[in-house]
Design a protein around this motif. Structure first.
Motif, PDB file in Angstrom:
ATOM      1  N   ALA A  36      -9.605  -2.284  45.042  1.00  0.00           N
ATOM      2  CA  ALA A  36      -9.011  -1.160  45.774  1.00  0.00           C
ATOM      3  C   ALA A  36      -9.452   0.175  45.168  1.00  0.00           C
ATOM      4  CB  ALA A  36      -7.487  -1.294  45.771  1.00  0.00           C
ATOM      5  N   GLN A  37      -9.422   0.248  43.827  1.00  0.00           N
ATOM      6  CA  GLN A  37      -9.813   1.500  43.166  1.00  0.00           C
ATOM      7  C   GLN A  37     -11.283   1.827  43.386  1.00  0.00           C
ATOM      8  OE1 GLN A  37      -8.788   0.675  39.144  1.00  0.00           O
ATOM      9  NE2 GLN A  37      -6.596   1.093  39.418  1.00  0.00           N
ATOM     10  N   PHE A  70     -13.191   4.881  45.324  1.00  0.00           N
ATOM     11  CA  PHE A  70     -14.187   5.700  44.615  1.00  0.00           C
ATOM     12  C   PHE A  70     -15.455   5.835  45.462  1.00  0.00           C
ATOM     13  CE2 PHE A  70     -17.126   6.964  41.307  1.00  0.00           C
ATOM     14  CZ  PHE A  70     -16.367   7.529  40.298  1.00  0.00           C
ATOM     15  N   ILE A  71     -15.966   4.706  45.948  1.00  0.00           N
ATOM     16  CA  ILE A  71     -17.238   4.782  46.688  1.00  0.00           C
ATOM     17  C   ILE A  71     -17.029   5.341  48.094  1.00  0.00           C
ATOM     18  CG2 ILE A  71     -18.394   3.005  45.324  1.00  0.00           C
ATOM     19  CD1 ILE A  71     -17.905   0.987  47.534  1.00  0.00           C
ATOM     20  N   ALA A  72     -15.810   5.193  48.630  1.00  0.00           N
ATOM     21  CA  ALA A  72     -15.543   5.785  49.946  1.00  0.00           C
ATOM     22  C   ALA A  72     -15.747   7.298  49.891  1.00  0.00           C
ATOM     23  CB  ALA A  72     -14.116   5.453  50.392  1.00  0.00           C
ATOM     24  N   ARG A  73     -15.450   7.913  48.749  1.00  0.00           N
ATOM     25  CA  ARG A  73     -15.636   9.360  48.619  1.00  0.00           C
ATOM     26  C   ARG A  73     -17.119   9.746  48.587  1.00  0.00           C
ATOM     27  NH1 ARG A  73     -10.550  11.387  47.226  1.00  0.00           N
ATOM     28  NH2 ARG A  73      -9.158   9.688  46.669  1.00  0.00           N
ATOM     29  N   LEU A  74     -17.954   8.764  48.328  1.00  0.00           N
ATOM     30  CA  LEU A  74     -19.404   9.014  48.422  1.00  0.00           C
ATOM     31  C   LEU A  74     -19.925   8.640  49.807  1.00  0.00           C
ATOM     32  CD1 LEU A  74     -20.521   7.579  44.938  1.00  0.00           C
ATOM     33  CD2 LEU A  74     -20.230   9.994  45.581  1.00  0.00           C
ATOM     34  N   GLY A  75     -19.011   8.333  50.733  1.00  0.00           N
ATOM     35  CA  GLY A  75     -19.418   8.071  52.116  1.00  0.00           C
ATOM     36  C   GLY A  75     -19.589   6.597  52.448  1.00  0.00           C
ATOM     37  N   PHE A 125     -16.464   5.492  36.414  1.00  0.00           N
ATOM     38  CA  PHE A 125     -15.346   4.735  36.973  1.00  0.00           C
ATOM     39  C   PHE A 125     -14.654   3.999  35.827  1.00  0.00           C
ATOM     40  CE2 PHE A 125     -13.590   0.738  38.565  1.00  0.00           C
ATOM     41  CZ  PHE A 125     -12.743   1.212  39.562  1.00  0.00           C
ATOM     42  N   ASP A 126     -13.395   4.348  35.573  1.00  0.00           N
ATOM     43  CA  ASP A 126     -12.614   3.605  34.585  1.00  0.00           C
ATOM     44  C   ASP A 126     -13.321   3.567  33.220  1.00  0.00           C
ATOM     45  OD1 ASP A 126     -10.473   2.044  33.745  1.00  0.00           O
ATOM     46  OD2 ASP A 126     -11.395   0.158  34.362  1.00  0.00           O
TER      47      ASP A 126
END
Lengths: 617, 617
Positions: A298-299, A303-308, A580-581
């Motif tokens: 989920a995290q 994260f990658i959704a914000r890169l499209g 990431f993390d």
């Protein structure tokens, strides 16, 4: 019949029994016994010989016998006594040939005819016992450092038990080659051939030889051409690795022995002595796969959704998702009891696999197997395709994805229920490069693997200045757009060193996505509150001074946290995410013109910014 | 007035604030700001300047400005623009001088007059802002790599804001010197002096410079002579350290900064610019002190008793015993709440101190304090003597024991109730050497400490082949019979690496006792069932062959587990004990004639045998 393959015990770590076991388990036919390994062995020479025989290993050579020829008396007589002692040892050991390397002593006389007489006498004594003597020119020999000089002496000595030993390092380190070998030296006088590669370093040959030799394919010397000349001259004896390398001395002997055998198989192909299934034609990185659990999935998805990236598919039988941004694919694998979950259990969220597009997966697998690489078989659901995969030297999986028919979808996508595109699918062109961090001592293993199996070529090494130590970087690339920078740090305080310590030796540290318009991609990422790495203002002021960029241009870069570089062929714009993390991170890159690098000039700024992001100061 | 002391930020690890704090805390007056450290700093140049000022640090130099002079147009004009930008930065930073290093570009023109014209123009522009330009010859400059060439250009440019910068590395690395400096260059044209040392390596100057520079006193270049010439020419500006070193980049900045300051203090003395309390005259190692508890005391006492040690005294107020064998003294310290018990708590039984005999303890302490070394004060009982002590860079105590009056007993013995001798007191002559194992990166700190405080000189470095990696060894010795080999291993799998990992970074790994008759000492040890290290038979066979020893002689050596070595001056016989509790070990040595080494040729055999003793195979 293929030449026998041999390795000198000095290449491997441990005691003599450790070394012999490693050589046998890697499939060598023979070993050279390096004298020190016998002196430190608690059993007798005969016991050492039995140990080798029980493992199925022949003994190709006993070495070295130093500082023998052309000495004034009384050393001359003493040296002959010394030789007799060593003949005793060889007979007990079961070694038939001894290596005499050219004399390095200041007292040695510059008289080839004396050298010839001494070697003839030694050979005569050896012959009485059924032994033979090979003479080799050391690159730092006092009077003899070229193979042609050594040959002149052997020819002059003219004894059937005396022959020439060739060593690729000693020849190539001096910029010499074997031109004329076949016209000069009869095949039966070529007694033995030792092979070693090395990086090109401008230092004295002795230090270079003692610390930096490597297996063929790991360095930069023209070893294949050397071997071609040797074979053209009719040599049919063993091909033997003799490598002094500080890292090999401390690495596990079995890994190094397997690398050595792989290097000889590759070298045979390169020299035209044997053929392997052909190199794959590569066409980029098809996808990157992350091992996650539900929470990390989920995290990371956020994260990658914000890169499209958008979810593009669900696996038909497993807890695996496909995410996509234009031509870039990411797989999130949360399947329990899988290779991914094993890796996740060990180190947490991480890249567990990458997929390379190849023209023929089966042929690539066959090539890898011929090169002693472990092939991996994942369990699969009914009706699903098995994607062939190899294990990289760190255990990361490399899937081999066959390019689809013109216009068709890649076969591996058939394992997913593809979802209809949700709005904009993004404009990334694909995965530009995948950077791996390696524990010290792994660079040579990886170099050989990528070079031999995939035909990647190595760019010149580069040092990146982390605030807490240098990071040594070497990029491996193919014409088909596969780019794999490998980073090693001796220090555990650098970003690379910290990653390697936490990730059990090696792993993918960052993934770069190719954008057709980095300014737009970075702006979109900022708009989506993707955590882009802050770049200090001072950097942009210097950029204007260095490249004479317009103020407007640097303002635009700065507003998007973009770094800039330029080479002879073009420009490079790139931006990084936070880690990431406290693990891996991503990069958006745009290559203009034929820019071939990775923005190494900006690494210091990036690494300092990452450290600030991590520590908060 | 003493010259100001300065250090370039590139010498130190971390971010710019880390570096400035370390430089200030080590007592430097000024820093050179290396541009990369500013580019990676998140604040502005003005904020960087305030940070330095708040710490009391001046900014002696901004550097480097590369590839400037003698370029064809349009680069020439662009370079002048670039300079203006850097002048902006310097003014914000508060730096008055910029370093221009000689051009390395292939496009640079081989025309000194153009270089002079360019530098004159740059200096003119700098002068308008109250700034100055220093020009330095890089050892790998395209057309200018000697200081005399750089001076010709500066002279020709003839501008008051342009002067010469000298760098000891760039001069000495090419085998050059400063002969003629004072007759050639007016003092006011010597703008700045950078100092660095380096080990002698035969490699290209660029790689040598970028990775292996060290502080003066840590390497082998004649830096004191260089500084003498600089001072003789009337230079009175700052003396500034500029060192690129892979190990410094990853080490704690404060330790390295303190080493740097120590090196400048030492260098001033060596160049005759300042005086320090004189070097001690050394007279061997008075005793070695072990930290133990009651159980370990009993075990260790039993161990050394088998080497002929007998208890010679009990401390008047503490749980401390003195053991003695001839001239060799061992102190076993089981006192709770002491420096020894602190160390014991941390790592278990270990050497916590060694005592050096000096001609004047107070003067030695004063010298050490002048060289920024921490002095240690142990609590003492009533009527007892305080033995002055220093802390070595690893925290080990070094007691300074003043030699007694002729024929008298050493003062430190007064703290003990000496026991009447119980039978034979042994024939050891004393402690021959004390070998320390250091974590990677500590060699330079130790080298400078022993060289500056005690005047020890370094033997040539030597690599010892442990079965699991190389051990780099460097011995520091004095005329007075103090011998301290230091060993470093990059690998944690070697004996040295294992010791360092277990012992928190550094410590005494073995102690060698000098015997007048090693054969007798070893035989006695065997008779007392001392655990001497088993040496393989193969070693003795090789010994006969190598040295032409008589069979009777090698039989005698073998029967006593003695190793043998020979140099031009004499012979060396030595035997090792097993490691005590998998920790430190002891050696019995006999030096015949002037043998100066430590039996390095036997190290491989010894290390393999130790590994067998430890693992049982």
């Amino acid at each position: 019949m293929a030449p026998k393959r041999s390795i000198a015990t000095v290449c491997l770590s441990g005691t003599l029994p450790d070394k012999l076991e490693a050589a046998a388990s890697a499939g060598f036919d023979e070993v050279e016994i390096f004298e020190n390994d016998l002196l430190t062995f608690e059993g007798s020479a005969a016991e050492a010989g039995r140990l080798a025989a029980d493992l199925g290993l022949g003994i190709s050579l006993f070495q070295p016998f130093r500082d023998f020829e052309a000495m004034p008396d009384p050393q001359r007589a003493r040296n002959l006594d010394r030789a007799e002692r060593k003949f005793d040892t060889m007979q007990a050991l079961g070694a038939e040939m001894i290596l005499v390397c050219s004399n390095t002593q200041a007292a040695a006389l510059p008289e080839p005819e004396r050298a010839a007489a001494d070697l003839r006498e030694m050979a005569e004594r050896a012959a009485r016992r059924g032994l033979r003597v090979g003479y080799e020119a050391l690159a730092w020999g006092r009077h003899v450092n070229r193979w042609r000089q050594a040959w002149d002496i052997v020819r002059q000595a003219d004894h059937p038990a005396l022959g020439l030993i060739l060593d690729s390092f000693h020849t190539l380190a001096l910029g010499d080659d074997l031109a004329g070998l076949s016209a000069t030296v009869p095949a039966e006088k070529l007694f033995f051939v030792q092979l070693a590669d090395a990086p090109r370093l401008s230092m004295d040959p002795l230090s270079w030889s003692r610390h930096f030799r490597s297996f063929p394919g790991q360095g930069e010397l023209p070893v294949p051409a050397f071997l071609r000349e040797v074979l053209a001259a009719g040599y049919a004896g063993p091909l033997s690795l003799e490598v002094f390398n500080d890292e090999f001395r401390t690495a596990p002997a079995r890994r190094i022995a397997r690398d050595g055998h792989r290097s000889l198989i590759w070298l045979d192909e390169q020299a035209g002595a044997a053929s392997l299934p052909a190199l794959p034609r590569l066409d980029g990185v098809a996808f990157i796969e992350f091992a996650v659990d539900e929470a990390a999935r989920a995290q990371l998805a956020d994260f990658i959704a914000r890169l499209g990236f958008r979810r593009a598919g669900l696996h038909r039988s497993k807890a695996v998702e496909l995410w996509r941004q234009g031509g870039a694919n990411i797989v999130l694998n949360a399947e329990p009891d899988s290779a991914a979950s094993e890796r996740f259990e060990m180190v947490g969220p991480c890249v567990c696999a990458m997929a390379l597009r190849v023209d023929d997966a089966a042929r690539t697998v066959a090539r890898a197997e011929a090169l002693l690489c472990p092939v991996w078989h994942e369990r699969i659901g009914e009706g699903e395709r098995r994607i062939p995969a190899l294990r990289a030297p760190d255990g990361t999986l490399i899937y081999l994805v066959q390019a689809p028919e013109e216009g068709g979808a890649p076969h591996w996508e058939a394992d997913f229920h593809l979802e209809p595109s949700k709005g904009a699918s993004g404009d990334f062109l694909g995965i530009d490069h995948v950077a791996q961090a390696l524990a010290p001592g792994l660079m040579d293993s990886f170099a050989l693997f990528y070079r031999a199996v995939f035909g990647l070529t190595a760019a010149a090494p580069w040092d990146l200045p982390d605030p807490y130590g240098l990071v040594h970087s070497r990029a491996f690339t193919s014409e088909g757009g596969v780019r794999l920078p490998l980073n090693v740090s001796e220090s555990s305080r650098t970003g690379t060193g910290r990653f390697v310590t936490a990730f059990a030796g090696a792993g993918v540290h960052h993934v770069a996505f190719a954008s057709p318009d980095a300014a737009a991609s970075a702006a979109a990422a900022i708009g989506a509150r993707a955590p882009l790495l802050d770049i200090p203002s001072n950097y942009y002021e210097d950029l204007e001074a260095r490249f004479g960029l317009e103020g407007m241009m640097t303002e635009a870069l700065k507003a998007r946290q973009l770094l800039f570089d330029r080479d002879e062929a073009g420009d490079f714009l790139h931006a990084y995410t936070h880690a990431f993390d406290d693990r891996f991170f991503f990069e958006i890159v745009e290559r203009r013109g034929g820019y071939a690098g990775f923005g190494a000039a900006n690494a210091a700024v990036r690494m300092a910014a990452q450290r600030r992001q991590r520590t908060g100061h």
